[in-house]
Motif scaffolding. Sequence first.
Motif, PDB file in Angstrom:
ATOM      1  N   MET A 123      -9.765  -9.501  -2.267  1.00 34.59           N
ATOM      2  CA  MET A 123     -10.173 -10.656  -1.498  1.00 34.59           C
ATOM      3  C   MET A 123      -8.989 -11.105  -0.650  1.00 34.59           C
ATOM      4  SD  MET A 123     -11.818 -14.245  -2.739  1.00 34.59           S
ATOM      5  CE  MET A 123     -10.389 -15.247  -3.056  1.00 34.59           C
ATOM      6  N   TRP A 180      -6.627  -2.266   3.680  1.00 38.81           N
ATOM      7  CA  TRP A 180      -7.745  -1.852   2.835  1.00 38.81           C
ATOM      8  C   TRP A 180      -8.323  -0.503   3.257  1.00 38.81           C
ATOM      9  CZ3 TRP A 180     -11.026  -7.000   2.565  1.00 38.81           C
ATOM     10  CH2 TRP A 180     -10.367  -7.901   1.712  1.00 38.81           C
ATOM     11  N   PHE A 207     -14.188 -10.191   1.500  1.00 38.84           N
ATOM     12  CA  PHE A 207     -14.399  -9.499   0.227  1.00 38.84           C
ATOM     13  C   PHE A 207     -14.744  -8.055   0.530  1.00 38.84           C
ATOM     14  CE2 PHE A 207     -15.851 -13.865  -0.038  1.00 38.84           C
ATOM     15  CZ  PHE A 207     -15.223 -14.342  -1.173  1.00 38.84           C
ATOM     16  N   ARG A 208     -14.264  -7.154  -0.305  1.00 39.28           N
ATOM     17  CA  ARG A 208     -14.587  -5.751  -0.086  1.00 39.28           C
ATOM     18  C   ARG A 208     -14.976  -5.062  -1.378  1.00 39.28           C
ATOM     19  NH1 ARG A 208      -9.794  -1.615  -0.801  1.00 39.28           N
ATOM     20  NH2 ARG A 208     -11.550  -0.283  -0.538  1.00 39.28           N
ATOM     21  N   SER A 209     -15.760  -4.028  -1.207  1.00 38.69           N
ATOM     22  CA  SER A 209     -16.032  -3.084  -2.285  1.00 38.69           C
ATOM     23  C   SER A 209     -15.672  -1.720  -1.713  1.00 38.69           C
ATOM     24  CB  SER A 209     -17.500  -3.153  -2.720  1.00 38.69           C
ATOM     25  OG  SER A 209     -18.334  -2.705  -1.671  1.00 38.69           O
ATOM     26  N   THR A 210     -16.071  -0.665  -2.350  1.00 40.47           N
ATOM     27  CA  THR A 210     -15.704   0.662  -1.881  1.00 40.47           C
ATOM     28  C   THR A 210     -16.138   0.905  -0.441  1.00 40.47           C
ATOM     29  OG1 THR A 210     -15.890   1.469  -4.129  1.00 40.47           O
ATOM     30  CG2 THR A 210     -15.858   3.120  -2.392  1.00 40.47           C
ATOM     31  N   ARG A 211     -17.372   0.550  -0.094  1.00 38.11           N
ATOM     32  CA  ARG A 211     -17.869   0.815   1.263  1.00 38.11           C
ATOM     33  C   ARG A 211     -18.375  -0.415   1.986  1.00 38.11           C
ATOM     34  NH1 ARG A 211     -22.352   4.126   1.553  1.00 38.11           N
ATOM     35  NH2 ARG A 211     -21.937   4.253   3.757  1.00 38.11           N
ATOM     36  N   ALA A 212     -18.301  -1.579   1.380  1.00 36.10           N
ATOM     37  CA  ALA A 212     -18.868  -2.768   2.003  1.00 36.10           C
ATOM     38  C   ALA A 212     -17.806  -3.834   2.228  1.00 36.10           C
ATOM     39  CB  ALA A 212     -19.984  -3.328   1.133  1.00 36.10           C
ATOM     40  N   LEU A 213     -18.030  -4.621   3.266  1.00 35.08           N
ATOM     41  CA  LEU A 213     -17.144  -5.717   3.613  1.00 35.08           C
ATOM     42  C   LEU A 213     -18.005  -6.940   3.882  1.00 35.08           C
ATOM     43  CD1 LEU A 213     -14.353  -6.873   4.555  1.00 35.08           C
ATOM     44  CD2 LEU A 213     -15.000  -6.100   6.856  1.00 35.08           C
ATOM     45  N   THR A 270     -20.798  -2.196   6.609  1.00 33.10           N
ATOM     46  CA  THR A 270     -20.729  -1.030   5.732  1.00 33.10           C
ATOM     47  C   THR A 270     -19.799  -0.010   6.360  1.00 33.10           C
ATOM     48  OG1 THR A 270     -23.002  -1.389   5.022  1.00 33.10           O
ATOM     49  CG2 THR A 270     -22.052   0.765   4.559  1.00 33.10           C
ATOM     50  N   SER A 317     -15.333   5.766   2.361  1.00 35.75           N
ATOM     51  CA  SER A 317     -14.737   4.864   1.380  1.00 35.75           C
ATOM     52  C   SER A 317     -13.219   4.931   1.469  1.00 35.75           C
ATOM     53  CB  SER A 317     -15.200   5.208  -0.037  1.00 35.75           C
ATOM     54  OG  SER A 317     -14.867   6.516  -0.344  1.00 35.75           O
ATOM     55  N   HIS A 338      -8.589   1.975  -3.059  1.00 42.24           N
ATOM     56  CA  HIS A 338      -8.505   0.623  -3.586  1.00 42.24           C
ATOM     57  C   HIS A 338      -7.061   0.175  -3.612  1.00 42.24           C
ATOM     58  CE1 HIS A 338     -12.669   0.211  -4.680  1.00 42.24           C
ATOM     59  NE2 HIS A 338     -12.632   1.438  -5.149  1.00 42.24           N
TER      60      HIS A 338
END
Length: 135
Positions: free
Chosen positions: A1, A27, A67-73, A127, A131, A134
Motif C-alpha cells: 500500500m 512495484w 493498493f496492489r495485488s499480483t496483477r491488480a491495482l 489490471t 505480474s 512482490h
Amino acid sequence: MAVHEFHRESLAARTARHFTTGVLRTWSMDDVSDDAALAVCELVTNALRHGLRHQAIHPVPVRLLMFRSTRALLCMVTDPSSAAPVLREPDYVSETGRGLQVVAGVSRMWGWTPLRPVGKAVWAGFTAERSGSHC
C-alpha cells in the motif's frame, strides 16, 4: 500500500502523477503506469476542486491510497465532501468537466463509496498484463 496526502497545493496534479509513477515503478507495474497516473491526476484534481469546497474549520486532507495485488491495482482518492461525483456528458467546448470521463476511459472500472461519518472515496481499478515481483 502507498499513501500520499494533499492540501490546497497548486502543483497537486503533478505531484500525484510523479508519486503514482514512482510507486508503480517500484512495484514493477510499469504497464499500467501511464493510465493510472492520468486517472490519479483527475481524481486528485476533482477532490481538491470539489471535495474541499465547503471544508470545515479543521482541514481534512485529500488522500491518495494505492493498493496492489499480483496483477491488480486500485487507486483511491478520499476527500471530506459527501457529495457524489457526477459523470457528465462530454462538453467539447468547455475546458473542464471531463475528468471522470477520462478516468472511465483509462481504467478497467471506477466507482465511489461514501465514508463515515463524512466524506467519500472515489476509485479506479487497473489490471496489469504481467505480474510484477512482490516488494
